[in-house]
Design an enzyme around this catalytic site. Structure first.
Site, PDB file in Angstrom:
ATOM      1  N   LYS A  11     -34.974 -10.280  28.187  1.00 26.96           N
ATOM      2  CA  LYS A  11     -34.912 -11.300  29.252  1.00 26.96           C
ATOM      3  C   LYS A  11     -35.111 -12.682  28.657  1.00 26.96           C
ATOM      4  O   LYS A  11     -35.702 -12.834  27.583  1.00 26.96           O
ATOM      5  CB  LYS A  11     -35.953 -11.052  30.343  1.00 26.96           C
ATOM      6  CG  LYS A  11     -37.421 -11.229  29.935  1.00 26.96           C
ATOM      7  CD  LYS A  11     -37.973 -12.622  30.141  1.00 26.96           C
ATOM      8  CE  LYS A  11     -39.451 -12.687  29.749  1.00 26.96           C
ATOM      9  NZ  LYS A  11     -39.932 -13.801  29.038  1.00 26.96           N
ATOM     10  N   PRO A  96     -35.793  -8.863  19.279  1.00 25.62           N
ATOM     11  CA  PRO A  96     -36.857  -9.260  18.349  1.00 25.62           C
ATOM     12  C   PRO A  96     -38.240  -8.994  18.948  1.00 25.62           C
ATOM     13  O   PRO A  96     -38.409  -9.013  20.170  1.00 25.62           O
ATOM     14  CB  PRO A  96     -36.612 -10.758  18.126  1.00 25.62           C
ATOM     15  CG  PRO A  96     -35.651 -11.192  19.172  1.00 25.62           C
ATOM     16  CD  PRO A  96     -34.916  -9.979  19.657  1.00 25.62           C
ATOM     17  N   VAL A  97     -39.204  -8.718  18.064  1.00 25.75           N
ATOM     18  CA  VAL A  97     -40.561  -8.353  18.495  1.00 25.75           C
ATOM     19  C   VAL A  97     -41.429  -9.610  18.559  1.00 25.75           C
ATOM     20  O   VAL A  97     -41.289 -10.518  17.724  1.00 25.75           O
ATOM     21  CB  VAL A  97     -41.151  -7.329  17.488  1.00 25.75           C
ATOM     22  CG1 VAL A  97     -42.595  -6.994  17.830  1.00 25.75           C
ATOM     23  CG2 VAL A  97     -40.307  -6.057  17.478  1.00 25.75           C
ATOM     24  N   GLY A 100     -40.973 -13.534  23.054  1.00 20.82           N
ATOM     25  CA  GLY A 100     -40.792 -14.155  24.364  1.00 20.82           C
ATOM     26  C   GLY A 100     -39.589 -13.607  25.109  1.00 20.82           C
ATOM     27  O   GLY A 100     -39.174 -14.150  26.134  1.00 20.82           O
ATOM     28  N   ALA A 102     -39.414 -10.249  26.017  1.00 21.72           N
ATOM     29  CA  ALA A 102     -39.862  -9.080  26.800  1.00 21.72           C
ATOM     30  C   ALA A 102     -39.395  -7.738  26.246  1.00 21.72           C
ATOM     31  O   ALA A 102     -39.229  -6.787  27.003  1.00 21.72           O
ATOM     32  CB  ALA A 102     -39.454  -9.214  28.276  1.00 21.72           C
ATOM     33  N   GLY A 103     -39.206  -7.646  24.924  1.00 19.34           N
ATOM     34  CA  GLY A 103     -38.754  -6.374  24.346  1.00 19.34           C
ATOM     35  C   GLY A 103     -39.686  -5.220  24.700  1.00 19.34           C
ATOM     36  O   GLY A 103     -39.237  -4.182  25.189  1.00 19.34           O
ATOM     37  N   GLY A 104     -40.987  -5.396  24.467  1.00 16.02           N
ATOM     38  CA  GLY A 104     -41.961  -4.322  24.745  1.00 16.02           C
ATOM     39  C   GLY A 104     -42.017  -4.008  26.232  1.00 16.02           C
ATOM     40  O   GLY A 104     -42.081  -2.841  26.626  1.00 16.02           O
ATOM     41  N   SER A 105     -41.974  -5.046  27.070  1.00 16.58           N
ATOM     42  CA  SER A 105     -42.027  -4.838  28.525  1.00 16.58           C
ATOM     43  C   SER A 105     -40.775  -4.122  29.015  1.00 16.58           C
ATOM     44  O   SER A 105     -40.838  -3.295  29.928  1.00 16.58           O
ATOM     45  CB  SER A 105     -42.143  -6.187  29.249  1.00 16.58           C
ATOM     46  OG  SER A 105     -43.307  -6.857  28.856  1.00 16.58           O
ATOM     47  N   SER A 106     -39.640  -4.442  28.413  1.00 18.92           N
ATOM     48  CA  SER A 106     -38.395  -3.811  28.844  1.00 18.92           C
ATOM     49  C   SER A 106     -38.358  -2.343  28.405  1.00 18.92           C
ATOM     50  O   SER A 106     -37.876  -1.483  29.162  1.00 18.92           O
ATOM     51  CB  SER A 106     -37.202  -4.589  28.284  1.00 18.92           C
ATOM     52  OG  SER A 106     -36.031  -4.146  28.901  1.00 18.92           O
ATOM     53  N   ASP A 138     -44.856  -8.766  32.668  1.00 21.15           N
ATOM     54  CA  ASP A 138     -43.389  -8.858  32.736  1.00 21.15           C
ATOM     55  C   ASP A 138     -42.725  -7.530  33.091  1.00 21.15           C
ATOM     56  O   ASP A 138     -41.501  -7.478  33.282  1.00 21.15           O
ATOM     57  CB  ASP A 138     -42.819  -9.327  31.383  1.00 21.15           C
ATOM     58  CG  ASP A 138     -42.973 -10.832  31.179  1.00 21.15           C
ATOM     59  OD1 ASP A 138     -43.166 -11.559  32.174  1.00 21.15           O
ATOM     60  OD2 ASP A 138     -42.873 -11.278  30.016  1.00 21.15           O
TER      61      ASP A 138
END
Ligand code: C5P
Length: 286
Positions: A11, A96-97, A100, A102-106, A138
């Protein structure tokens, strides 16, 4: 049970505004969020033992409940009233980790959607978003995706007209930013510039891409340490010079995005930024 595979889109924040610090230490937000086609792939593999764990190609990512994907699975089993299962979660990381985006949240949101299918729990997207609140601010947005206004901690979501289709270039500089430290810096800041969220939402309603792009703004940019702010500004300037209609940092950074109206300009900007940065992506709204 057979494994299932899901896409977990990144995002961007078209706007990020902070209204106030709350008694619980969190902040009330006002953000226009947009999901993009850059995505991780999340595969849920029912296992015969071992509890719930995550595997990825990245050795530094936690495999246990500190990984938001695992935390989401545990929250789902606790809330959905279904029999917990042993589960191997395979994460193919393209987002990318600590960026900003939201990779982990997604990834966590994809686990919630996937387990809802796999277990036949049949929860609504809103019920899954509610479970996601426990996992991260998020995650509720990532369950729903699209173009949304996010308020409260991030869990009060209102659908907005879709962002017109456009190329979006993402560029992540090499430094990391701590989200709690940025919020603390915002708390200390006296003069607070604000995004024109209403104007941006009006431009969305009018299908006016240039009007949206002129109004992208993130209040965190103003509280970055000066050397980081200079680098963010350098990337924004490079995007604008390459033809972006507007550019801003997303989330708590450090990724910067530029909205373009022409695919060839976005391709040129991507090639140009790749000469200097290793994490540059050409993506589109989804
Ligand atoms: O909810 P999440 O774990 O993503 O939040 C990370 C940190 O960001 C929180 O511990 C808090 O310091 C800060 N935060 C906040 N207000 C929000 C979201 C996050 O202060 N709305």
């Amino acid at each position: 049970m057979i494994p299932i595979t899901l896409k977990a889109p990144a995002k961007i924040n078209l706007t990020l505004d902070i209204l106030s610090r709350r008694p619980d230490g969190y902040h009330d937000m006002r953000m226009v969020m947009q999901s993009v086609s850059l995505a991780d792939t999340v595969t849920l593999c029912p296992a015969s033992q071992g509890g719930v764990w995550a595997e990825s190609g990245l050795g530094f990512l936690p495999r246990d409940g500190k990984n938001l994907a695992v935390s989401a699975a545990l929250a789902f089993f606790a809330a959905a009233g279904v029999q917990p299962m042993d589960l191997r979660i395979l994460l193919e990381k393209n987002i990318p980790v600590c960026a900003g985006t939201a990779g982990g949240s997604s990834d966590a949101a994809a686990v919630l959607r996937g387990l809802n299918d796999l277990t036949g729990a049949g929860l609504s997207p809103e019920a899954l978003a509610k479970i996601g609140e426990q996992v991260g601010s998020d995650v509720p947005y990532c369950v729903l995706g699209g173009t949304k206004l996010a308020e409260g901690r991030g869990e009060i979501l209102t659908a907005l007209p879709d962002l017109p289709h456009c190329p979006i270039v993402l560029c992540k500089p090499a430094f990391n930013i701590s989200t709690p430290v940025l919020f603390q810096a915002w708390d200390r800041q006296k003069k607070k510039l604000r995004p024109d969220t209403e104007g941006l939402m009006a431009a969305l309603s009018a299908g006016d891409l240039a009007g949206v792009a002129q109004r992208v703004y993130n209040v965190f940019e103003a509280v970055l340490p000066s050397h980081q702010r200079r680098e963010i500004d350098r990337i924004k300037n490079a995007l604008i010079q390459a033809g972006a209609l507007g550019a801003a940092m997303t989330g708590s950074g450090p990724t910067v995005f530029g909205l373009f109206d022409k695919e060839d300009r976005a391709q040129d900007a991507t090639a140009h930024l790749r000469e200097q940065y290793s994490e540059v992506f050409l993506t589109h709204p989804v």
